[in-house]
Every structure is written in structure tokens, then in C-alpha cells.
Design a protein around this motif. Sequence first.
Motif, PDB file in Angstrom:
ATOM      1  N   ALA A 137     -27.119  12.216   3.496  1.00  0.00           N
ATOM      2  CA  ALA A 137     -25.950  11.344   3.597  1.00  0.00           C
ATOM      3  C   ALA A 137     -26.187  10.257   4.636  1.00  0.00           C
ATOM      4  N   GLY A 142     -21.580   7.459   4.998  1.00  0.00           N
ATOM      5  CA  GLY A 142     -21.432   8.765   4.364  1.00  0.00           C
ATOM      6  C   GLY A 142     -21.882   8.822   2.918  1.00  0.00           C
ATOM      7  N   SER A 144     -24.024   9.205  -0.427  1.00  0.00           N
ATOM      8  CA  SER A 144     -25.172  10.037  -0.775  1.00  0.00           C
ATOM      9  C   SER A 144     -26.242   9.225  -1.500  1.00  0.00           C
TER      10      SER A 144
END
Length: 176
Positions: A137, A142, A144
Amino acid sequence: MVTGMVTTKQRPPTEAEVWSRLEAVMDPEIPVISVVDLGIIRDVAWGEGELTVVVTPTYSGCPAIQVIEESISDAVRDLGVENFRLETRLSPAWTTDWLSERGRERLRDYGIAPPACRAEQVIDISRIMHRREKVIACSHCGSSATEPVSQFGSTPCKALYRCQACLEPFDYFKEH
């Protein structure tokens, strides 16, 4: 091994007080994580009037270990300890499993993605190959949607990644 002498008239600090003081000793390469949260302080113990602090470096050839040992020695001296010794213990080898949860959060807050999995999960080659497919991440947004840029980062314990969502590069603290 480092030893030191300081004269004092006070009672010696408890092991808990030493641990507490060492929580303020920051890693020189990642100044937001303490040597305690990094997991390199393995033990603090009094024996026969001498304090022993056991340290396991993240790598046996860690370039920052001398600075870390000096900082630990200064912290112990600040407590007024008369006799102390730093013991370097290389076995068992340090692993990212020893990072505290607080340390992992501090890495993330600093912009370094903490290890994505526990080191014991990447022992055999099939797991190592699977780990490369593991999603890391982004420490900024954050997401992915990230990709490795280089397995070699600014220090031996980090790799360089890039986020495909926010386009920012970030360090990833490699598990080992």
C-alpha cells in the motif's frame, strides 16, 4: 562491546526506567522510530552492579550501528548509570517481525510503508516469488496500485516503490 563509567550518588534506575529512556533514542537513518520500536534492543538487565543492554543490529554490517551505540550509551549515562556495557548479539538475527506496532505506524506516518508480511512467511522461494506479487500500500494515499522501482532504497533495509494512483515514490521497509 561498549563500556562506560559515570559517578553518581543516586539509586540506580530500574530496568523499566532504562527501557523508557531508550524509547527516546531514535534510529539515525529513520529518525521517527526508536531503537526500542525498531526491535533492536533485545534485553536490559542488571547483574552484579552492572547494567547490560543487548543490541541486535538490523544487519550485521549496519552502517549506523556505531551511532546507535553512542546514542544508547549517552542515554544510559543520562540516567546516571555507573557501570554499563553494550552487548552486540547477532543470533538470532534481527527480523522485521521485531518491529513494534507503534514502530510500524510511525514508519507509515513518516512516509515509509512498513513490511507487508511477517518475515517467517517468506522463508522458501515459492513464498518469496509470491511475495513479489503481494500488494504494498502507498504510504501517501493508501492505494494498492503500486509497483517496485528498485529493490535498493536509501538504506539497505528499504526498497523504492511508486504509486500509480498519486504518482508519488515512497520507501518500503523490506521484510527479512
